[in-house]
Design an enzyme around this catalytic site. Structure first.
Site: not given
Ligand code: ASP
Length: 315
Positions: A182, A212, A233
């Site tokens: 992300t 998310g 993230t």
């Molecule tokens: N926070 C993101 C989600 O839960 C995933 C990530 O940070 O890679 O969709």
């Protein structure tokens, strides 16, 4: 000249040196640096924090290495559904989209929602219809296809497992030299305005329209000129429950903590207490940057007008 700063991340998770090849390490560093410089150049010319973070995020969305835009992960149904959010700390205006498909740069669409709709958060087909109406660039499915993402998804698609892009319990082998994330950016511009943005494909094998933290204002993304800008993230469910990004701002505003202190409380205490793996980047109104995570690594960096510059991957 007033201080200006740009901070970025490209995801957090099980990012360890032993799993990296020198080529891949180099590719990540380059990808981060290119995106960071794109945003910093905007700030240097006196451009707005909003335009700076957009330039950074677009660069990362176009880079196959990161789980956003072109490199977005596969859902349970075998497609890409992307989320993005942007927030202006001066006006508290915000725009966000979730579950959008075939949009080349979801951050452009989120910005369009912020500037040219009466709304903050659009989802799925409605968001895609709005993208078409606003002339946002679309791409065919093939544009988003990559063999490694497909293999990553294929390995768990018949199970109920869903996985954070770089934390691969059962995918460890498969993902040995392929880790992606992300993306996020936060900036303070020369006029003292702060902005924050996050863009993601979410979690591999997600289903039921799972959303998310990334596009949820206050959870994965938040900006307020009074305090700071934050982009998160990690395991989104916990970041939503912790209202993580807004909590950092609250700790600064109501408790007088510094950016670094507030981020440490949220990442190391509050998120850890509920099993929330991940991290966040922040910039405060003085132009201090902070990069805090509780996972094994986080693709991250910042650059400021005092000459500070960092790109880092591991703990
Ligand atoms: N926070 C993101 C989600 O839960 C995933 C990530 O940070 O890679 O969709």
């Amino acid at each position: 000249m007033p201080k200006f700063t740009l901070a970025i991340h490209g995801g957090a998770g099980t990012i360890v040196k032993e799993d990296m090849t020198p080529e891949l390490e180099e590719a990540y560093q380059q990808g981060l640096q290119e995106a960071m410089y794109a945003g910093y150049a905007v700030l240097e010319k006196g451009g707005s924090a909003i335009n700076a973070i957009k330039a950074t995020i677009v660069t990362l969305e176009d880079n196959m290495l990161f789980n956003a835009g072109r490199g977005a992960v596969f859902t349970k149904r075998g497609v890409q559904e992307m989320d993005a959010a942007i927030m202006n700390g001066k006006t508290l205006e915000a725009g966000a989209v979730t579950g959008v498909r075939n949009v080349r740069n979801p951050i452009e669409l989120a910005t369009e929602v912020m500037l040219n709709s009466n709304h903050v958060f659009l989802s799925g087909k409605g968001a895609n219809d709005f993208a078409i109406k606003q002339g946002i660039k679309l791409e065919p499915d093939e544009y988003f296809f990559s063999q490694f993402r497909y293999d990553q998804w294929k390995a768990i698609r018949d199970s109920d497992t869903y996985s954070l892009d770089h934390t691969h319990q059962r995918l460890e082998e498969l993902m040995r030299d392929k880790k992606f994330g992300t993306v996020g950016a936060v900036a303070l511009d020369q006029n003292g305005n702060i902005a924050a943005a996050t863009s993601t494909g979410g979690m591999t094998n997600k289903k039921y329209g799972r959303i998310g933290d990334s596009p949820v204002i206050g959870a994965g993304t938040y900006a307020n000129n009074k305090t700071c800008g934050i982009s998160c993230t990690g395991h989104g469910e916990m970041f939503i429950r912790a209202v993580a990004a807004y909590d950092v701002s609250c700790l600064m505003e109501y408790k007088g903590l510094s950016l670094q202190q507030a981020m440490e409380v949220v990442v190391h205490e509050k998120l850890m207490a509920i099993g929330g793996e991940g991290g966040m980047i922040g910039v405060d109104k003085e132009g201090n940057a902070a990069l805090v995570f509780n996972s094994q690594g986080m693709y991250r960096g910042f650059k400021d007008s005092d000459g500070g510059e960092v790109i880092a991957l591991y703990k």
